[in-house]
Design a protein around this motif. Structure first.
Motif, PDB file in Angstrom:
ATOM      1  N   ASN A  99      28.344  15.634 -21.283  1.00 36.31           N
ATOM      2  CA  ASN A  99      28.422  14.266 -21.803  1.00 36.31           C
ATOM      3  C   ASN A  99      28.054  14.183 -23.279  1.00 36.31           C
ATOM      4  OD1 ASN A  99      25.733  14.845 -21.487  1.00 36.31           O
ATOM      5  ND2 ASN A  99      25.189  12.859 -20.616  1.00 36.31           N
ATOM      6  N   ILE A 106      28.171  14.060 -27.459  1.00 37.44           N
ATOM      7  CA  ILE A 106      28.819  13.155 -28.404  1.00 37.44           C
ATOM      8  C   ILE A 106      29.256  13.950 -29.630  1.00 37.44           C
ATOM      9  CG2 ILE A 106      27.546  11.131 -27.626  1.00 37.44           C
ATOM     10  CD1 ILE A 106      25.704  11.475 -30.034  1.00 37.44           C
ATOM     11  N   LEU A 146      35.497  17.631 -30.645  1.00 36.17           N
ATOM     12  CA  LEU A 146      34.298  17.848 -29.840  1.00 36.17           C
ATOM     13  C   LEU A 146      34.613  18.823 -28.710  1.00 36.17           C
ATOM     14  CD1 LEU A 146      31.368  17.247 -28.993  1.00 36.17           C
ATOM     15  CD2 LEU A 146      32.266  15.314 -27.660  1.00 36.17           C
ATOM     16  N   SER A 184      32.708  20.887 -25.483  1.00 35.51           N
ATOM     17  CA  SER A 184      31.550  21.027 -24.610  1.00 35.51           C
ATOM     18  C   SER A 184      31.694  22.343 -23.866  1.00 35.51           C
ATOM     19  CB  SER A 184      31.505  19.858 -23.631  1.00 35.51           C
ATOM     20  OG  SER A 184      30.538  20.089 -22.637  1.00 35.51           O
ATOM     21  N   LYS A 214      36.962  17.905 -25.580  1.00 35.61           N
ATOM     22  CA  LYS A 214      36.715  16.535 -25.130  1.00 35.61           C
ATOM     23  C   LYS A 214      37.553  15.493 -25.848  1.00 35.61           C
ATOM     24  CE  LYS A 214      33.518  17.431 -22.108  1.00 35.61           C
ATOM     25  NZ  LYS A 214      33.669  17.074 -20.711  1.00 35.61           N
ATOM     26  N   GLY A 215      37.931  15.775 -27.094  1.00 38.74           N
ATOM     27  CA  GLY A 215      38.695  14.801 -27.858  1.00 38.74           C
ATOM     28  C   GLY A 215      38.466  15.006 -29.338  1.00 38.74           C
ATOM     29  N   GLN A 258      32.184  10.058 -26.127  1.00 38.49           N
ATOM     30  CA  GLN A 258      33.488  10.584 -25.718  1.00 38.49           C
ATOM     31  C   GLN A 258      34.506   9.495 -25.420  1.00 38.49           C
ATOM     32  OE1 GLN A 258      33.186  13.645 -22.694  1.00 38.49           O
ATOM     33  NE2 GLN A 258      31.355  14.463 -23.678  1.00 38.49           N
ATOM     34  N   ASP A 259      34.057   8.349 -24.938  1.00 38.80           N
ATOM     35  CA  ASP A 259      35.025   7.291 -24.612  1.00 38.80           C
ATOM     36  C   ASP A 259      35.643   6.663 -25.861  1.00 38.80           C
ATOM     37  OD1 ASP A 259      32.880   5.713 -25.490  1.00 38.80           O
ATOM     38  OD2 ASP A 259      32.716   4.576 -23.630  1.00 38.80           O
ATOM     39  N   LEU A 295      36.610   8.802 -28.395  1.00 36.99           N
ATOM     40  CA  LEU A 295      37.441   9.874 -28.945  1.00 36.99           C
ATOM     41  C   LEU A 295      38.881   9.722 -28.484  1.00 36.99           C
ATOM     42  CD1 LEU A 295      35.093  12.936 -28.328  1.00 36.99           C
ATOM     43  CD2 LEU A 295      35.443  11.700 -30.477  1.00 36.99           C
TER      44      LEU A 295
END
Length: 169
Positions: free
Chosen positions: A86, A88, A104, A106, A117-118, A145-146, A148
């Motif tokens: 999760n 950032i 990003l 992870s 992730k984006g 992330q939401d 990105l």
């Protein structure tokens, strides 16, 4: 998008980290956050693992180039890597961070699986004042992330296009 990092990928990243640490020792570990050598090593390896994942995504073979703040990490992109799902996207105001596209990544350290992730560009990351983390030890912007954009919408950099042309030739 998930990328399985191989043992060879990991060993390459360890080699790059060892080279980077040697240069850091030669420069008396002059870094901006004044961290102990072991912490520098861990963060450097983490970064190289994320860069390796992005390189694998583009079928690009990484080579050690040494550290130069003006250079981008992989094919014209900046890569930020975390060891938790999760995480950032952490960025800093320009000129501390350079203009460009930030990805990003992870990494699951146990399985050596990297998740792309984006992405976002630095301007968008840093214009969202609600993402400013002034209370952190090292203040920065932290884009969740939401916020990105999906990795499959990543625009091509000039360097990526050159690489793709070499592969097609």
């Amino acid at each position: 998008m998930e990328i399985k990092l191989t043992d060879a990928d990991f060993e390459r990243c360890v080699q790059f980290t060892d080279l980077q640490m040697l240069r850091a020792q030669q420069n008396n570990f002059r870094i901006k956050y004044n961290q102990p050598a072991q912490k520098i090593y861990e963060h450097t390896l983490q970064g190289f693992l994320g860069e390796q994942a992005v390189a694998n995504y583009f079928n690009y073979e990484t080579v050690y180039k040494g550290y130069n703040k003006a250079n981008y990490d992989v094919l014209g992109y900046e890569v930020r890597t975390v060891y938790y799902a999760n995480g950032i996207l952490i960025t800093h105001p320009i000129p501390e961070d350079k203009p460009g596209i930030y990805i990003l990544v992870s990494i699951d350290k146990n399985e050596m699986i990297a998740s792309l992730k984006g992405w976002s560009d630095i301007e968008r990351c840093n214009e969202r004042l609600e993402n400013w983390r002034a209370d952190w030890r090292y203040p920065c912007f932290g884009m969740p992330q939401d916020q990105l954009w999906p990795i499959d919408t990543l625009p091509a950099t000039h360097e990526l296009l050159q690489h793709q042309n070499r592969l097609a030739a």
